[in-house]
Design a protein around this motif. Structure first.
Motif, PDB file in Angstrom:
ATOM      1  N   ARG A 247       0.833  -1.208   0.000  1.00 42.27           N
ATOM      2  CA  ARG A 247       0.000   0.000   0.000  1.00 42.27           C
ATOM      3  C   ARG A 247       0.869   1.260   0.000  1.00 42.27           C
ATOM      4  N   LEU A 248       1.968   1.201   0.754  1.00 38.99           N
ATOM      5  CA  LEU A 248       2.866   2.346   0.820  1.00 38.99           C
ATOM      6  C   LEU A 248       3.488   2.622  -0.553  1.00 38.99           C
ATOM      7  N   ALA A 249       3.891   1.573  -1.244  1.00 37.19           N
ATOM      8  CA  ALA A 249       4.473   1.735  -2.579  1.00 37.19           C
ATOM      9  C   ALA A 249       3.487   2.395  -3.525  1.00 37.19           C
TER      10      ALA A 249
ATOM     11  N   ASP B  20      13.142  10.158   0.834  1.00 36.22           N
ATOM     12  CA  ASP B  20      13.246  11.496   1.417  1.00 36.22           C
ATOM     13  C   ASP B  20      12.715  12.539   0.440  1.00 36.22           C
ATOM     14  N   GLU B  21      11.926  12.088  -0.525  1.00 35.75           N
ATOM     15  CA  GLU B  21      11.372  12.987  -1.537  1.00 35.75           C
ATOM     16  C   GLU B  21       9.852  12.912  -1.587  1.00 35.75           C
ATOM     17  N   ALA B  22       9.238  12.619  -0.456  1.00 31.88           N
ATOM     18  CA  ALA B  22       7.776  12.527  -0.423  1.00 31.88           C
ATOM     19  C   ALA B  22       7.156  13.910  -0.607  1.00 31.88           C
ATOM     20  N   THR B  23       6.005  13.941  -1.272  1.00 36.48           N
ATOM     21  CA  THR B  23       5.270  15.197  -1.428  1.00 36.48           C
ATOM     22  C   THR B  23       4.368  15.413  -0.227  1.00 36.48           C
ATOM     23  N   THR B  24       3.902  16.642  -0.078  1.00 31.66           N
ATOM     24  CA  THR B  24       2.986  16.953   1.021  1.00 31.66           C
ATOM     25  C   THR B  24       1.725  16.102   0.921  1.00 31.66           C
TER      26      THR B  24
ATOM     27  N   ILE C  24      -0.673   9.267   4.149  1.00 35.87           N
ATOM     28  CA  ILE C  24      -0.151   8.297   5.118  1.00 35.87           C
ATOM     29  C   ILE C  24      -0.631   8.634   6.521  1.00 35.87           C
ATOM     30  N   ARG C  25      -0.660   9.895   6.859  1.00 33.27           N
ATOM     31  CA  ARG C  25      -1.082  10.303   8.201  1.00 33.27           C
ATOM     32  C   ARG C  25      -2.582  10.127   8.397  1.00 33.27           C
ATOM     33  N   GLU C  26      -3.364  10.503   7.384  1.00 34.39           N
ATOM     34  CA  GLU C  26      -4.821  10.414   7.520  1.00 34.39           C
ATOM     35  C   GLU C  26      -5.307   8.964   7.517  1.00 34.39           C
ATOM     36  N   ARG C  27      -4.559   8.084   6.922  1.00 37.74           N
ATOM     37  CA  ARG C  27      -4.938   6.666   6.884  1.00 37.74           C
ATOM     38  C   ARG C  27      -3.973   5.856   7.751  1.00 37.74           C
ATOM     39  N   ALA C  28      -3.776   6.337   8.966  1.00 39.02           N
ATOM     40  CA  ALA C  28      -2.806   5.709   9.860  1.00 39.02           C
ATOM     41  C   ALA C  28      -3.096   4.235  10.092  1.00 39.02           C
ATOM     42  N   GLU C  29      -4.413   3.870  10.094  1.00 42.22           N
ATOM     43  CA  GLU C  29      -4.760   2.459  10.326  1.00 42.22           C
ATOM     44  C   GLU C  29      -4.295   1.561   9.182  1.00 42.22           C
TER      45      GLU C  29
END
Length: 724
Positions: free
Chosen positions: A104-106, A144-148, A154-159
């Protein structure tokens, strides 16, 4: 005194005492029962709960100090980026090892699942890059090149992303000001390993699991100063993770800045001209093989002659140190370490070893004087020199008659040095050396500092090699068995060499000595060693330890620790010999082997001294060397498989000097355009808030005006001496 009889009080007192005893016994029984309940019946439960109350550490990484050029221009600093990291410990708790989460992260990061999974796997001897070579208990960066937008998902879907964080983080940045890459000098970072953490536990600078460690260059040499000290806040928390107290708090201390003697502008010029010289060499034909020169690697060193400070240091092939930031990719790792790339991680200025060719003749000239030969005496310079059945040719088979040692340096006559070295070999006993053999040509080289490290403040410097009798014996003992197995008396050339090596590889033959006297054979030197030697000739005889670091400055600029130049000895020559060699090297650029490259040079205004070198290498094309100095600076350049010294390296060295002194190709000086007309002594200003006052640097713009043919050719004598 009471008249009540004693027997009248006894029953009541006894009843009261009995009641009190019953109450006390009941209380003790109740307390004992409760203690039994807590300690025996539920003892394990409460023990487990107590154990779950622990101290949790929150680490605030220290900001790594910057690496600055001599004017305060950042060569390496930090920038804030959105870093996505994973906790391998959390991933391993999942039934599938975290594959679903990483997949999912990819998808969110626009990467392939395999790319992400490869980055979080642990490195070992069988695992290729990319992999994680740091501690498995610290966060592993995926990008280290993630966009806002990606960080918000990632933060909003922490689960959906347990064990994944997306945080603004200060990461290393290699700025390349004015296109000055400076890669091999700066080095790069990678995560600290568990082994390193364990080793450093008892030191005054222990590692934290979040630390990045310098792996090469200045990042490694000054890692302790640059790293600073991370802030650690220790909280007491219960089994539910609730904070129940503050145990201890240590404030983060930012790392110190390292100010170097490197001038980013000169560095850019040196890198550009080295690269251009190699490109130009590849267009020239090697007359021996009738093929173009390969010019596959090279290096250049620009040094302050009076201090040993490094003004510029370039190595080719090179690389971008930013490739290591945030974890290196498999493609980049293969490119940086593969044989096809010719190992760009090597700093060839301190790790590249090659025969020096004729630039070594300053050592041989000194050895001859120490052996009793008059510098201004007359010595034959025929076109060839024969020893037994072997003939050693002068370069291009040219003879000059009877000449002095100074003239031999000027026109680079090989046969003068052949003859002197052969005479000394005979005096020392030849194949059966005397016990009191002087070995002037070898002992003198050691006194020049060859065969050992110069002491430069960069890691992994190599020593080079002086092939004296002791080295010959050790080398033979180490290789004898292999030579004897491979050798064959009537076999191929390689087999015949091995056969001879097996029988007498430990013997110093006449051919070994004469070859050595002109910087050929088994001798190996590095550019930094030769720059140190030529700087010593320039400054009057002091051999300085080359140094890149100039000062360590605290983050607020209040504390400064200067790094002073240090000497490791004197040249083994008196002032008279030094002056004679100095005069001969000046003639090299006016009437000698480099004159055709220095036509129009303002010799009276800025005296130039130089020596050309063309070293033959078995199985390869010749190595180009050019060693030079003024009263201020020394420049040494070498190009592997690049051709002649004056042909390949000479023009590039001249252009570097022109940029430093503000000269046009015809020798006219504009001091306003001079990058460094003289060495810089002051340190850059660092403000109390940590800001650095530094000028901006524009990319190097080489002069477009070429020399005309007459100026290029120089005087008639120079045309005749267009050789090495």
């Amino acid at each position: 005194m009471s008249n009540i009889p004693e027997t009248g009080r006894t029953p009541r007192v006894q009843i009261r005492l009995m009641v009190i005893q019953v109450l006390v016994f009941s209380l003790l029984l109740t307390l004992g029962g409760r203690l039994w309940y807590l300690q025996v019946r539920n003892g394990r439960e409460y023990t487990d709960e107590a154990k779950s109350n622990h101290v949790q550490q929150v680490v605030q990484p220290a900001v790594r100090g910057s690496i600055l050029d001599t004017r305060g221009v950042p060569l390496a600093d930090n920038e804030t980026r959105l870093v996505v990291s994973t906790s391998r410990t959390e991933l391993m708790k999942m039934d599938d090892g975290g594959k679903a989460v990483l997949t999912r992260l990819a998808d969110v990061l626009g990467m392939k699942p395999k790319e992400v999974m490869d980055k979080v796997r642990l490195c070992d001897s069988k695992t290729p890059q990319p992999c994680w070579n740091g501690s498995p208990y610290q966060p592993i960066p995926v990008t280290d090149e993630a966009t806002t937008q990606q960080a918000l998902q990632i933060r909003e879907r922490a689960e959906d992303f347990p064990g994944v964080t997306a945080e603004p983080t200060a990461v290393r940045r290699y700025t390349a000001p004015g296109l000055a890459n400076t890669a091999q000098v700066l080095g790069y970072l990678s995560p600290v390993t568990d082994e390193e953490i364990t080793k450093a536990q008892d030191t005054d600078s222990p590692y934290l699991r979040s630390d990045q460690v310098g792996r090469s260059g200045l990042e490694r040499t000054y890692d302790k100063q640059l790293r600073g000290k991370a802030g650690v806040t220790r909280y007491e928390v219960d089994n539910l993770g609730r904070v129940i107290g503050l145990a201890r708090s240590d404030v983060a201390v930012p790392g110190d800045h390292v100010v170097t003697s490197v001038d980013a502008r000169v560095q850019a010029v040196a890198e550009y001209e080295l690269n251009e010289a190699m490109k130009a060499a590849r267009k020239e034909m090697d007359r021996n093989t009738n093929t173009h020169y390969k010019a596959d690697s090279g290096a250049v060193v620009v040094m302050e002659a009076k201090t040993g400070r490094i003004v510029a240091m370039a190595s080719q092939p090179t690389y971008d140190p930013n490739a290591w930031v945030g974890g290196i990719s498999a493609k980049d790792y293969a490119r940086l370490t593969g044989k096809k790339s010719n190992f760009p991680l090597l700093n060839r200025a301190i790790q590249g070893q090659a025969a020096p060719g004729s630039i070594f003749k300053v050592v041989s000239s000194t050895a001859a004087v120490r052996a009793g030969y008059n510098f201004n005496g007359n010595y034959p310079c025929p076109s060839s020199y024969s020893i037994g059945g072997q003939t050693f040719q002068n370069f291009e088979s040219r003879g000059y008659g009877s000449i002095t040692l100074g003239k031999a340096l000027e026109v680079s006559c090989d046969t003068v040095f052949y003859g002197l070295a052969h005479k000394e070999w005979i005096k020392d006993g030849g194949l059966k050396p005397k016990k009191d053999a002087k070995n002037w040509f070898y002992t003198t080289a050691h006194l020049f500092g060859l065969g050992k490290e110069t002491g430069i403040d960069l890691p992994n410097e190599v020593t080079g090699r002086i092939p004296d009798r002791e080295w010959k014996q050790k080398f033979w003992e180490a290789n004898k068995d292999g030579w004897c197995k491979q050798g064959k008396k009537g076999g191929t050339y390689i087999q015949r060499l091995a056969y001879e090596g097996c029988l007498e590889g430990n013997r110093m033959r006449a051919g070994d000595s004469v070859n050595y006297s002109i910087g050929q054979g088994d001798i190996l030197v590095t550019p930094i060693q030769m720059a140190t030697i030529y700087s010593a000739i320039s400054n009057g005889g002091t051999l300085y330890n080359p140094v890149v670091g100039k000062a360590i400055v605290s983050a607020d600029g209040k504390h400064v620790k200067k790094i002073e130049p240090k000497s490791h000895g004197k040249l083994p020559m008196n002032q008279k010999t030094r002056d004679q060699i100095d005069k001969a090297l000046a003639a090299v650029t006016t009437t000698g082997s480099a004159a055709w490259r220095f036509g129009g040079w303002p010799q009276k205004q800025i005296p130039m001294h130089a020596k050309t070198g063309t070293a033959e290498v078995y199985g390869k094309q010749t190595t180009s060397w050019f060693a030079s100095y003024t009263s201020d600076y020394t420049i040494v350049m070498t190009i592997s498989q690049g051709g002649t010294g004056s042909g390949a390296s000479g023009p590039a060295v001249r252009k570097i000097y022109e940029a430093m002194y503000g000269l046009d190709p015809k020798g006219n000086q504009d001091i306003g355009k001079a990058l460094m007309p003289e060495p810089r002594t002051e340190l850059p200003k660092i403000l109390p808030d940590g800001q650095i006052e530094a000028p901006k640097i524009l990319p190097y713009d080489p002069p477009k005006e070429p020399l005309d043919e007459q100026t290029l050719a120089g005087p008639p004598a120079a045309v005749a001496a267009r050789r090495d």
